[in-house]
Design an enzyme around this catalytic site. Structure first.
Site, PDB file in Angstrom:
ATOM      1  N   SER A   2       0.809  -1.216   0.000  1.00 24.83           N
ATOM      2  CA  SER A   2       0.000   0.000   0.000  1.00 24.83           C
ATOM      3  C   SER A   2       0.847   1.273   0.000  1.00 24.83           C
ATOM      4  CB  SER A   2      -0.939   0.012   1.215  1.00 24.83           C
ATOM      5  OG  SER A   2      -0.209   0.198   2.398  1.00 24.83           O
ATOM      6  N   LYS A   9      -0.386   4.432   6.174  1.00 24.23           N
ATOM      7  CA  LYS A   9      -0.867   5.338   5.128  1.00 24.23           C
ATOM      8  C   LYS A   9      -0.363   6.760   5.381  1.00 24.23           C
ATOM      9  CE  LYS A   9      -4.013   2.581   3.042  1.00 24.23           C
ATOM     10  NZ  LYS A   9      -3.796   1.398   3.910  1.00 24.23           N
TER      11      LYS A   9
END
Lengths: 199, 199
Positions: free
Chosen positions: A118, A156
């Site tokens: 990610s 993130k």
DNA sequence: CTTGAAAGTTCTCATAAAGTTCTCTATCAT
DNA sequence: ATGATAGAGAACTTTATGAGAACTTTCAAG
């Protein structure tokens, strides 16, 4: 415990090997330290070997090998310089050694092993280690370890929106940013470092 | 039970070693405490050693070593677990510790600061540090520091071709692999690690 | 395979720099 | 007064550093 000049000699040898791929001659060390007597240099080299920092093959020309230790047991590596496409390695004048503990260590830090892609566009690959500093708040653009609904933890980019909501932005073109109500997100820490080992 | 000045001297020595990596001279301590007599300083140092706070090598220049080193100086961080999108942090049993020196240290290694984006798709970004192990040969797929025509140093993937030629492959879609005659390439080392610090 | 230059080894000598041992003086609290 | 703490400084000893001669070994050119 090396003397000042012995330490000078050790650093010279280390950098020389890194740059040239082979150990220096006694005379090359002498030149590098501004000494004229190779006998003196030989004495230094012996002291360095006795301290366990290098290995010697007696008699042999350039018969030195580095051992994986550093003076004082400190975790330092020589910082040789910059490498850029199109230029030879440019020496960095101001900084000679990089101390791994200074580079990464700090209070309230821990390491996580990354699984998944990610954050791949941020240069954080599957299998990398990230150094996380435990902290309940983060600034916009920080890479955070966020716990979602007390269930899922993710890595993130974070953005705090005007309306109080929080957007978590993956660094992967295949994934989309998602915005959450602030009470669903708990920041567990902020990424302050990253490392990777190639085996 | 050190006296006030003895304690001053001890603190000075500790700081000095932390700062310089080696012990101070008596005269340097004297200077730091605003004393002119190294004989006096010597008396303090002896007292500190008698109190068990430092270790002395008599006669030797800079012959002091700290004792009872705080374990905070060790370059280890707790390895908490794995983080993956979609799952909470999976705790790794037995609170492991990751030793930065073991992770990166080794003989014949040095650090380079990367400039440019030629390896960006391999997760090596502009400004990253790479740990390079000096080695004249590399395997296919290794990331190497290659010196081209003894002039340009670059960071690329390497491939040895059947005909003996060598192809250097950037990890950047905007750049192309280039194949060279083997005598034009000298491998200066192989990348064994990479690290990045977020500020 | 020989051979000589180049490199490593072993000394001794000299000097500078740093550590060690003293003695002397002064202050200060008990 | 007395002892503990501070500091100065002289005299001395030991290390650290460097030069260089003499010798042995390695290595590469022919």
């Amino acid at each position: 415990m090396l003397s000042r000049r012995e330490e000078d000699a050790y650093r010279f040898i280390r950098d020389f090997i890194a740059r040239h791929g082979h150990a220096p001659l006694l005379e090359e060390i002498a030149l590098g330290l501004g000494i004229r007597s190779k006998g003196t240099v030989h004495r230094y080299v012996q002291a360095i070997a006795r301290a366990g920092l290098i290995e010697l093959v007696p008699g042999r020309h350039r018969g030195m090998r580095l051992r994986g230790q550093t003076p004082g047991g400190k975790a330092t590596l020589p910082l040789l310089g910059r490498i850029a496409a199109g230029q030879p390695i440019a020496a960095i004048p101001d900084q000679e050694e990089i101390d791994l503990s200074e580079f990464f260590m700090g209070p309230n830090r821990f390491v996580l092993k990354v699984q998944g892609d990610s954050m791949i566009d941020a240069g954080i690959l599957d299998g990398d280690m990230v150094v996380v500093e435990q902290r309940p708040r983060a600034g916009n653009g920080d890479i955070v370890v966020a716990l979602l609904d007390n269930e899922e933890a993710t890595l993130k980019y974070i953005r705090h929106n005007r309306d109080g909501s929080i957007t978590l932005i993956p660094a992967n073109a295949a994934l989309r940013p998602i915005t959450y109500a602030p009470e669903r997100i708990r920041i567990q820490g902020v990424v302050v470092g990253q490392m990777r080992s190639y085996r």
